[in-house]
Design a protein around this motif. Structure first.
Motif, PDB file in Angstrom:
ATOM      1  N   ASP A  10      52.486  24.671  77.701  1.00  0.00           N
ATOM      2  CA  ASP A  10      51.211  24.158  77.569  1.00  0.00           C
ATOM      3  C   ASP A  10      50.368  24.164  78.756  1.00  0.00           C
ATOM      4  O   ASP A  10      49.172  24.300  78.898  1.00  0.00           O
ATOM      5  CB  ASP A  10      51.087  22.610  77.002  1.00  0.00           C
ATOM      6  CG  ASP A  10      51.879  22.467  75.738  1.00  0.00           C
ATOM      7  OD1 ASP A  10      51.574  23.396  74.907  1.00  0.00           O
ATOM      8  OD2 ASP A  10      52.425  21.301  75.364  1.00  0.00           O
ATOM      9  N   ALA A  11      51.108  24.412  79.827  1.00  0.00           N
ATOM     10  CA  ALA A  11      50.438  24.371  81.082  1.00  0.00           C
ATOM     11  C   ALA A  11      50.031  26.004  81.579  1.00  0.00           C
ATOM     12  O   ALA A  11      50.466  26.525  82.264  1.00  0.00           O
ATOM     13  CB  ALA A  11      51.364  23.956  82.339  1.00  0.00           C
ATOM     14  N   GLY A  12      49.104  26.337  80.559  1.00  0.00           N
ATOM     15  CA  GLY A  12      48.651  27.839  80.623  1.00  0.00           C
ATOM     16  C   GLY A  12      48.233  28.456  81.943  1.00  0.00           C
ATOM     17  O   GLY A  12      48.838  29.462  82.148  1.00  0.00           O
ATOM     18  N   LYS A  13      47.159  27.734  82.615  1.00  0.00           N
ATOM     19  CA  LYS A  13      46.664  28.356  83.877  1.00  0.00           C
ATOM     20  C   LYS A  13      47.775  28.441  84.987  1.00  0.00           C
ATOM     21  O   LYS A  13      47.911  29.417  85.567  1.00  0.00           O
ATOM     22  CB  LYS A  13      45.445  27.608  84.351  1.00  0.00           C
ATOM     23  CG  LYS A  13      44.167  27.611  83.365  1.00  0.00           C
ATOM     24  CD  LYS A  13      42.971  26.878  83.936  1.00  0.00           C
ATOM     25  CE  LYS A  13      41.864  27.290  83.203  1.00  0.00           C
ATOM     26  NZ  LYS A  13      40.635  26.557  83.887  1.00  0.00           N
ATOM     27  N   GLN A  14      48.520  27.203  85.095  1.00  0.00           N
ATOM     28  CA  GLN A  14      49.309  27.414  86.055  1.00  0.00           C
ATOM     29  C   GLN A  14      50.730  28.206  85.888  1.00  0.00           C
ATOM     30  O   GLN A  14      51.215  28.800  86.892  1.00  0.00           O
ATOM     31  CB  GLN A  14      49.771  25.776  86.286  1.00  0.00           C
ATOM     32  CG  GLN A  14      51.010  25.626  87.668  1.00  0.00           C
ATOM     33  CD  GLN A  14      51.174  24.373  87.887  1.00  0.00           C
ATOM     34  OE1 GLN A  14      51.123  23.382  87.264  1.00  0.00           O
ATOM     35  NE2 GLN A  14      51.920  24.015  89.123  1.00  0.00           N
ATOM     36  N   LEU A  15      50.806  28.318  84.473  1.00  0.00           N
ATOM     37  CA  LEU A  15      52.059  29.125  84.129  1.00  0.00           C
ATOM     38  C   LEU A  15      51.635  30.719  84.483  1.00  0.00           C
ATOM     39  O   LEU A  15      52.465  31.436  85.125  1.00  0.00           O
ATOM     40  CB  LEU A  15      52.421  28.917  82.674  1.00  0.00           C
ATOM     41  CG  LEU A  15      53.727  29.501  82.051  1.00  0.00           C
ATOM     42  CD1 LEU A  15      54.825  28.964  82.743  1.00  0.00           C
ATOM     43  CD2 LEU A  15      53.653  29.428  80.382  1.00  0.00           C
ATOM     44  N   ALA A  16      50.374  31.025  84.110  1.00  0.00           N
ATOM     45  CA  ALA A  16      49.962  32.414  84.320  1.00  0.00           C
ATOM     46  C   ALA A  16      49.958  32.701  85.833  1.00  0.00           C
ATOM     47  O   ALA A  16      50.463  33.677  86.307  1.00  0.00           O
ATOM     48  CB  ALA A  16      48.728  32.493  83.843  1.00  0.00           C
ATOM     49  N   SER A  93      59.700  25.666  80.561  1.00  0.00           N
ATOM     50  CA  SER A  93      60.093  25.256  79.179  1.00  0.00           C
ATOM     51  C   SER A  93      59.145  25.631  78.128  1.00  0.00           C
ATOM     52  O   SER A  93      58.149  25.823  78.295  1.00  0.00           O
ATOM     53  CB  SER A  93      60.360  23.795  79.160  1.00  0.00           C
ATOM     54  OG  SER A  93      60.461  23.356  77.560  1.00  0.00           O
ATOM     55  N   PHE A  94      60.015  26.534  77.002  1.00  0.00           N
ATOM     56  CA  PHE A  94      58.931  27.070  75.883  1.00  0.00           C
ATOM     57  C   PHE A  94      58.678  25.649  75.019  1.00  0.00           C
ATOM     58  O   PHE A  94      58.140  26.172  74.181  1.00  0.00           O
ATOM     59  CB  PHE A  94      59.503  28.129  75.507  1.00  0.00           C
ATOM     60  CG  PHE A  94      59.497  29.360  76.283  1.00  0.00           C
ATOM     61  CD1 PHE A  94      58.336  29.905  76.804  1.00  0.00           C
ATOM     62  CD2 PHE A  94      60.529  29.617  76.913  1.00  0.00           C
ATOM     63  CE1 PHE A  94      58.422  31.136  77.730  1.00  0.00           C
ATOM     64  CE2 PHE A  94      60.776  30.715  77.911  1.00  0.00           C
ATOM     65  CZ  PHE A  94      59.564  31.639  78.157  1.00  0.00           C
ATOM     66  N   HIS A  95      58.963  24.481  75.234  1.00  0.00           N
ATOM     67  CA  HIS A  95      58.611  23.555  74.326  1.00  0.00           C
ATOM     68  C   HIS A  95      57.220  23.092  74.645  1.00  0.00           C
ATOM     69  O   HIS A  95      56.646  23.340  75.503  1.00  0.00           O
ATOM     70  CB  HIS A  95      59.529  22.359  74.692  1.00  0.00           C
ATOM     71  CG  HIS A  95      58.998  21.007  74.135  1.00  0.00           C
ATOM     72  ND1 HIS A  95      59.261  20.719  72.889  1.00  0.00           N
ATOM     73  CD2 HIS A  95      58.116  20.026  74.301  1.00  0.00           C
ATOM     74  CE1 HIS A  95      58.781  19.631  72.518  1.00  0.00           C
ATOM     75  NE2 HIS A  95      58.158  18.991  73.482  1.00  0.00           N
ATOM     76  N   THR A  96      56.565  23.069  73.223  1.00  0.00           N
ATOM     77  CA  THR A  96      55.224  22.558  73.138  1.00  0.00           C
ATOM     78  C   THR A  96      54.756  21.275  72.772  1.00  0.00           C
ATOM     79  O   THR A  96      55.748  20.960  71.796  1.00  0.00           O
ATOM     80  CB  THR A  96      54.284  23.650  72.492  1.00  0.00           C
ATOM     81  OG1 THR A  96      52.782  23.325  72.487  1.00  0.00           O
ATOM     82  CG2 THR A  96      54.928  23.793  71.280  1.00  0.00           C
ATOM     83  N   LYS A  97      53.974  20.362  73.391  1.00  0.00           N
ATOM     84  CA  LYS A  97      53.687  19.023  72.832  1.00  0.00           C
ATOM     85  C   LYS A  97      52.745  19.212  71.590  1.00  0.00           C
ATOM     86  O   LYS A  97      52.300  18.170  71.024  1.00  0.00           O
ATOM     87  CB  LYS A  97      53.021  18.203  73.906  1.00  0.00           C
ATOM     88  CG  LYS A  97      54.024  18.199  75.269  1.00  0.00           C
ATOM     89  CD  LYS A  97      53.492  17.264  75.893  1.00  0.00           C
ATOM     90  CE  LYS A  97      54.237  17.030  77.400  1.00  0.00           C
ATOM     91  NZ  LYS A  97      53.923  18.159  78.120  1.00  0.00           N
TER      92      LYS A  97
END
Length: 306
Positions: A10-16, A93-97
């Motif tokens: 879910d942390a899209g920007k930081q993950l990218a 983690s590929f878990h999504t809330k």
């Protein structure tokens, strides 16, 4: 002390940003180099046989991901950037809330749209074009031009906002998230200047983040050209989550206080206050960044999970 980065999907920007940083073998070599000791950009370029401009570009990507920090130090000829590693390990983690049936409302609040404040110098407000009224004059926070603010700062106190809650008038949501880019506030910038920055929701204290610095030494990614290099340049993007299980600060559980305790559907709005507590251990002030200053293209963002 080196920290760890724990990200979920879910942390899209930081993950990218982290993914981009680790997508280059050269940047991985830079991380290996900095794990042993600090180097300036010229030394990194020499050790890895890179052009200084290329080394600087790679460092910038690592810095945007939060993996490397640079500090501007005086050199023999002008100044130099000393680079240090900030992260010892990262986990993803590929878990999504987010659940398939869950609705998410996103509200972005301009930082100048506060409804109440209490500030003491150092303090000020700026737009993309320049200062809004006089610096270090608290009464100037009433200036109508504050609606165009892209950066505000205060030596002590708070700013308060009201978010609409019409979508949850029939009952409490399962989760809300509030994110903002912020840091400590000293004269100019100061990399060794902690401040305890607190979030209150509906007048109830949620969680306090100990910010380590009034960040500078390199320009914020979005800062307009007129903004001086000697001033605060960027912050860190922090996310407070209030849920049915407790309160989380950047996915780390802070307390067991649950979302029901905040009465989010009881008023005609959700009150959000950011600032420094009266009895904070580190009273280092606050810089609050809007879209157009700092490193992140956002104002204050609230996500409501229904």
């Amino acid at each position: 002390m080196l920290k760890s980065i724990d990200l979920d999907i879910d942390a899209g920007k930081q993950l990218a940003a982290v993914g981009k940083a680790l997508s280059s073998e050269v940047r991985i070599d830079i991380i290996k180099l900095l794990y042993r000791q600090e180097y300036n950009i010229k030394e990194i370029a020499e050790r890895l046989e890179l052009a200084p401009s290329s080394a600087a570009a790679h460092i910038r990507v690592l810095e945007e991901a939060g993996i490397v920090r640079t500090t501007l130090l005086p050199g023999i000829r002008g100044s130099m950037k000393l680079c240090s590693l900030q992260v010892e390990c990262a986990s993803i983690s590929f878990h999504t809330k987010e659940k398939g049936h869950q609705q998410i409302e996103t509200i972005e609040m301009p930082i100048g749209n506060y409804v109440d404040y209490r500030v003491t110098p150092t303090c000020g407000i700026v737009s993309l074009k320049g200062p809004i009224d006089d610096e270090d004059e608290p009464r100037c926070f009433y200036n109508p031009e504050r609606m165009h603010a892209k950066l505000l700062w205060l030596g002590d106190g708070y700013v308060e906002y009201r978010f609409p809650n019409n979508s949850i008038k029939s009952g409490e949501p399962s989760r809300i998230e509030i994110s903002a880019e912020l840091c400590s506030e000293d004269h100019d910038y100061n990399m060794e200047y902690p401040s305890d920055l607190t979030l209150w929701v509906n007048g109830i204290e949620a969680a306090t983040w100990e910010c380590p610095s009034d960040f500078g030494g390199r320009r914020g990614r979005l800062n307009p050209e007129w903004w001086p290099d000697k001033n605060t340049q960027y912050g860190m993007l922090k996310t407070w989550a209030i849920t049915t299980e407790g309160i989380y600060l950047d996915d780390e559980k802070f307390s067991g206080k649950t979302i029901k305790e905040f009465g989010l559907s009881e008023r005609e709005y959700i009150s959000v206050r950011l600032g420094v507590k009266d009895h904070a251990i580190h009273k280092g002030g606050m810089n609050l960044f809007g879209n157009g200053f700092g490193d992140y293209e956002q104002d204050i963002v609230m996500k409501i999970y229904k």
